[in-house]
Design an enzyme around this catalytic site. Structure first.
Site, short mmCIF file in Angstrom:
data_model
loop_
_atom_site.label_atom_id
_atom_site.label_comp_id
_atom_site.label_asym_id
_atom_site.label_seq_id
_atom_site.Cartn_x
_atom_site.Cartn_y
_atom_site.Cartn_z
N TYR A 178 8.89 -0.65 14.00
CA TYR A 178 9.01 -0.93 12.56
C TYR A 178 9.96 -2.10 12.30
CZ TYR A 178 9.70 -0.02 7.57
OH TYR A 178 9.75 -0.14 6.20
N LYS A 191 9.08 -5.75 10.42
CA LYS A 191 9.62 -6.17 9.13
C LYS A 191 10.39 -7.49 9.25
CE LYS A 191 7.92 -3.06 6.44
NZ LYS A 191 7.02 -3.43 5.33
N1 LIG Z 1 10.48 3.94 1.58
C1 LIG Z 1 11.43 3.14 2.03
O1 LIG Z 1 12.59 3.53 2.17
C2 LIG Z 1 11.09 1.72 2.40
C3 LIG Z 1 12.14 0.85 2.69
C4 LIG Z 1 11.85 -0.47 3.01
C5 LIG Z 1 10.54 -0.90 3.04
N2 LIG Z 1 9.53 -0.02 2.76
C6 LIG Z 1 8.16 -0.56 2.81
O2 LIG Z 1 7.55 -0.37 1.56
C7 LIG Z 1 6.14 -0.33 1.73
C8 LIG Z 1 5.60 0.88 1.01
O3 LIG Z 1 6.15 2.05 1.58
P1 LIG Z 1 6.48 3.35 0.72
O4 LIG Z 1 7.85 3.77 1.03
O5 LIG Z 1 6.08 3.14 -0.68
O6 LIG Z 1 5.52 4.38 1.47
P2 LIG Z 1 4.38 5.32 0.95
O7 LIG Z 1 3.96 6.13 2.12
O8 LIG Z 1 4.81 6.03 -0.30
O9 LIG Z 1 3.21 4.29 0.54
C9 LIG Z 1 2.50 3.55 1.52
C10 LIG Z 1 1.03 3.59 1.15
O10 LIG Z 1 0.34 2.78 2.10
C11 LIG Z 1 -0.89 3.44 2.42
N3 LIG Z 1 -1.36 3.00 3.73
C12 LIG Z 1 -0.83 3.27 4.94
N4 LIG Z 1 -1.55 2.69 5.91
C13 LIG Z 1 -2.56 2.03 5.28
C14 LIG Z 1 -3.64 1.23 5.76
N5 LIG Z 1 -3.83 1.02 7.06
N6 LIG Z 1 -4.48 0.70 4.84
C15 LIG Z 1 -4.30 0.92 3.53
N7 LIG Z 1 -3.31 1.68 3.02
C16 LIG Z 1 -2.45 2.22 3.90
C17 LIG Z 1 -0.52 4.92 2.42
O11 LIG Z 1 -1.66 5.73 2.30
C18 LIG Z 1 0.42 4.99 1.23
O12 LIG Z 1 -0.27 5.30 0.04
C19 LIG Z 1 5.90 -0.30 3.24
O13 LIG Z 1 5.56 -1.60 3.68
C20 LIG Z 1 7.24 0.12 3.79
O14 LIG Z 1 7.43 -0.35 5.09
C21 LIG Z 1 9.77 1.27 2.43
#
Ligand SMILES: NC(=O)c1ccc[n+]([C@@H]2O[C@H](COP(=O)([O-])OP(=O)(O)OC[C@H]3O[C@@H](n4cnc5c(N)ncnc54)[C@H](O)[C@@H]3O)[C@@H](O)[C@H]2O)c1
Length: 264
Positions: free
Chosen positions: A152, A156
């Site tokens: 991961y 990123k």
């Molecule tokens: N939650 C955190 O703390 C955090 C922190 C930093 C970055 N992020 C990033 O934010 C972004 C969103 O994450 P989130 O926390 O909202 O997670 P989340 O799980 O709530 O949402 C992610 C969504 O992506 C969809 N998804 C996963 N694989 C997929 C694919 N191959 N094709 C299409 N859709 C797909 C999932 O079904 C889900 O609905 C990600 O890129 C994550 O790395 C999250």
């Protein structure tokens, strides 16, 4: 930002859904792309409540061919894409390079990095033809430093570089490309880990410069700003939305730990 189509991958949940809600009324249509069909239906209803017109598609961002086909369909049948938020991503539990599962490693890269590349390659050509639009990628505090997430974290970091490269490549066509770098966001997934005892809520909240939880809406506000005309002069940057986590982490490690007498 007004008019045109907003496309959000990973739009069924968390940060993607919050971005779609924050920017829905500034666009004619919202397109949510996700693997989670049930989640898409719920998300579409939530966006409808804030006044957005929504279309949803089930698609895997890790398939370049599928994304190219879908993007052509959206341009033809839904409308001209103006704003793109490739938010689909999967998380990883703490692991080591030597110990991690290689299937998980490959999937994290396929979705987080390659999925973002495929999404931009599918949608950006029509945007560059029109010389109009903005893209916001989703980085992380992992974009800036080493954390024990050996798939991961580099994925990123690569998103940060990709954002800069795209900003230059697409900038000459009038497209701005920026990113947001969230800290630990209180999404349903993190909430579940806190409730099961796998994460300590107080430690997460207290790790930044500001004692607070981050919510998806905090990230969406920054993304909406970067896509708006207020950010007309901003491209090639990634904004940390981390409640001061990065600053606090360095500061508190001064000399192996801030001397107690100034930590009072
Ligand atoms: N939650 C955190 O703390 C955090 C922190 C930093 C970055 N992020 C990033 O934010 C972004 C969103 O994450 P989130 O926390 O909202 O997670 P989340 O799980 O709530 O949402 C992610 C969504 O992506 C969809 N998804 C996963 N694989 C997929 C694919 N191959 N094709 C299409 N859709 C797909 C999932 O079904 C889900 O609905 C990600 O890129 C994550 O790395 C999250």
């Amino acid at each position: 930002m007004s008019g045109g189509v907003l496309v959000v991958t990973g739009g069924a949940s968390g940060i993607g859904l919050a971005c779609a809600k924050a920017m829905a009324v500034a666009h004619d249509r919202v397109v949510l792309i996700d693997l989670n069909e049930d989640g898409l239906a719920t998300a579409a209803a939530e966006i409808g409540e804030v006044g957005g017109s929504v279309v949803t598609f089930v698609c895997d961002v890790a398939s370049s061919d599928a994304m190219l086909t879908l993007a052509a369909h959206i341009e033809r049948e839904v409308g001209p894409v103006k704003t793109l938020v490739p938010s689909a991503g999967i998380l990883q539990n703490a692991s080591t390079v030597l110990g991690m599962d290689l299937d998980e490693y490959a999937r994290v890269w396929d979705v987080n990095y390659h999925g973002t590349v495929y999404t931009v390659r599918a949608f950006a050509p029509a945007m560059t033809d029109r010389r109009l639009g903005a893209i916001v990628t989703i980085g992380s505090i992992n974009s800036y430093g080493a954390l024990p997430l050996p798939a991961y974290c580099p994925s990123k970091t690569a998103i940060l570089r990709l954002t800069q490269i795209l900003a230059v490549e697409l900038g000459r066509f009038g497209i701005r490309v920026n990113g947001v770098a969230p800290g630990y966001v209180l999404t349903p997934a993190l909430q579940a880990r806190i409730e099961s005892g796998d994460r300590d809520a107080d430690m997460i909240r207290g790790a930044g410069a500001i004692d607070m939880f981050l919510y998806p809406e905090n990230i969406a506000d920054a993304a909406a700003f970067l896509c708006s005309d207020k950010a007309a002069a901003i491209s090639g940057t990634m904004i940390p939305v981390d409640a001061g986590w990065e600053a606090a982490t360095l500061y508190r490690n001064y000399a192996g730990g801030v001397p107690w007498e100034i930590d009072e």
